[in-house]
Design an enzyme around this catalytic site. Sequence first.
Site, short mmCIF file in Angstrom:
data_model
loop_
_atom_site.label_atom_id
_atom_site.label_comp_id
_atom_site.label_asym_id
_atom_site.label_seq_id
_atom_site.Cartn_x
_atom_site.Cartn_y
_atom_site.Cartn_z
N CYS A 92 -16.47 1.77 -0.03
CA CYS A 92 -15.34 0.88 0.28
C CYS A 92 -14.95 0.97 1.75
O CYS A 92 -14.28 0.07 2.25
CB CYS A 92 -14.16 1.22 -0.62
SG CYS A 92 -13.58 2.91 -0.42
N GLN A 146 -10.00 -3.85 -3.88
CA GLN A 146 -11.31 -3.36 -3.48
C GLN A 146 -12.33 -3.61 -4.59
O GLN A 146 -13.45 -4.06 -4.34
CB GLN A 146 -11.22 -1.85 -3.20
CG GLN A 146 -12.52 -1.22 -2.78
CD GLN A 146 -13.00 -1.72 -1.44
OE1 GLN A 146 -12.27 -1.67 -0.46
NE2 GLN A 146 -14.22 -2.21 -1.36
N HIS A 196 -7.12 0.90 -6.76
CA HIS A 196 -7.37 0.03 -5.60
C HIS A 196 -8.00 -1.28 -6.12
O HIS A 196 -9.18 -1.56 -5.86
CB HIS A 196 -8.29 0.75 -4.62
CG HIS A 196 -8.30 0.16 -3.25
ND1 HIS A 196 -7.55 -0.95 -2.89
CD2 HIS A 196 -8.99 0.53 -2.13
CE1 HIS A 196 -7.78 -1.23 -1.61
NE2 HIS A 196 -8.64 -0.35 -1.13
N ASP A 239 -17.16 7.17 -2.03
CA ASP A 239 -15.91 7.01 -1.28
C ASP A 239 -15.60 8.37 -0.66
O ASP A 239 -16.23 9.38 -1.00
CB ASP A 239 -14.79 6.54 -2.23
CG ASP A 239 -13.45 6.33 -1.52
OD1 ASP A 239 -13.45 6.15 -0.28
OD2 ASP A 239 -12.40 6.35 -2.20
N ARG A 296 0.88 -1.19 0.00
CA ARG A 296 0.00 0.00 0.00
C ARG A 296 0.90 1.21 0.00
O ARG A 296 1.65 1.43 0.95
CB ARG A 296 -0.92 0.01 1.22
CG ARG A 296 -1.64 1.34 1.39
CD ARG A 296 -2.79 1.31 2.37
NE ARG A 296 -3.93 0.62 1.80
CZ ARG A 296 -5.17 0.71 2.28
NH1 ARG A 296 -5.43 1.44 3.35
NH2 ARG A 296 -6.15 0.06 1.70
N ARG A 299 -13.87 -8.51 1.25
CA ARG A 299 -12.43 -8.29 1.05
C ARG A 299 -11.67 -9.58 1.37
O ARG A 299 -10.74 -9.96 0.68
CB ARG A 299 -11.92 -7.16 1.95
CG ARG A 299 -12.38 -5.76 1.58
CD ARG A 299 -11.88 -5.29 0.24
NE ARG A 299 -10.44 -5.18 0.14
CZ ARG A 299 -9.71 -4.15 0.56
NH1 ARG A 299 -10.32 -3.10 1.07
NH2 ARG A 299 -8.40 -4.14 0.43
N1 CP Z 1 -11.36 -0.07 1.90
C1 CP Z 1 -10.11 -0.16 2.39
O1 CP Z 1 -9.13 -0.40 1.68
O2 CP Z 1 -10.03 -0.01 3.75
P1 CP Z 1 -8.70 0.15 4.62
O3 CP Z 1 -8.10 1.48 4.28
O4 CP Z 1 -9.19 0.08 6.04
O5 CP Z 1 -7.77 -0.97 4.29
N1 NVA Z 2 -9.83 6.80 -1.69
C1 NVA Z 2 -9.50 6.37 -0.36
C2 NVA Z 2 -9.75 4.90 -0.19
C3 NVA Z 2 -9.51 4.38 1.19
C4 NVA Z 2 -9.71 2.90 1.29
C5 NVA Z 2 -8.05 6.74 -0.05
O1 NVA Z 2 -7.19 6.58 -0.92
O2 NVA Z 2 -7.78 7.19 1.07
#
Ligand code: CP
Ligand code: NVA
Length: 309
Positions: free
Chosen positions: A266, A134, A131, A226, A104, A294
């Site tokens: 999400c 997701q 992502h 989101d 990540r 997930r």
């Molecule tokens: N939706 C998602 O990726 O959640 P987290 O940021 O908690 O991993």
């Molecule tokens: N768009 C959001 C998604 C979090 C799961 C971010 O990048 O923070």
Amino acid sequence: MAAKRDLLSMADVEKDLVGILELATGIKNRTKAGEAYEPLRGKSLAMIFEKSSTRTRVSFEVGMTQLGGHALFLSPNDLQIGRGETIADTARVLSRYVDGIMYRAYKSENVRELARHASVPVINGLDDKEHPCQIITDLLTIQEHKGGLKGLKLAYVGDGNNVCNSLLIGCAEAGMHMAAGVPKGYEPDPLLLAAAHRIAATTESHIEVVHDPLEAVKGADVVYTDVWVSMGMEKEREERERIFLPFQVNEKLVAAAKKDAVVMHCLPAHRGLEITDEVVDGEQSIVFDEAENRLHAQKAILVRLLGGE
Ligand code: CP
Ligand code: NVA
């Protein structure tokens, strides 16, 4: 030896989306039946998190355990990466120990750099552009609730961010229609939108970007939103909260979609901003089924990439 497979973009699953969803459904059914299924016995997944996470971290870690393997949580502050070791060298070293790496990251270029130098599969656990884990999950969830995907319409309302970009590609791959309702200046990534259009032309999917949330949700089977302020954009919070207010997913907006539309997010949700309490806790919301999936979807991704199934 077959080339290693990475999951960096939703475009990487184009040819295998149906297969991954089938595998995820099978794995979910086995898990629900209490059947042991441990094809990754003895395998390890390194997980590098530059940003916070609840769902991704826990579902990958639990998923690896349930598949008979093991996951390691690695923060860049603890890794030598934080002291200047290159991503390339980190990739080479981790590849000598583990069977896959989930990353990540703030920058999608860094995920690609890691994948280029790793000899084991790399999974994008969210970056600034995409992502994919997701969105594979979301398609599984929609399929479960609607009985299929092709021909359905998804309306995404809010910021044209990483989740929106991957949804555009995922909907195109699934033959779903998608309208992204975003404020002017907050459109999805042009290259990823173009990729979605290219795929859509082969699947009879219709993809559009509009600037009116009501227009986006018209005829929608799925209403999706989101956060307005993604991780790394905190400095823009005040301005974004003002600009995005007309794009809030509230009861009035949901009522403008199909009567049997489902609502997705999400998560994490900022209640009272991009989505109201009434909607996130309402009868049409499937956000917690989505969160649960997930685990099941990522187990399928892990089995495919690390287990070669
Ligand atoms: N939706 C998602 O990726 O959640 P987290 O940021 O908690 O991993
Ligand atoms: N768009 C959001 C998604 C979090 C799961 C971010 O990048 O923070």
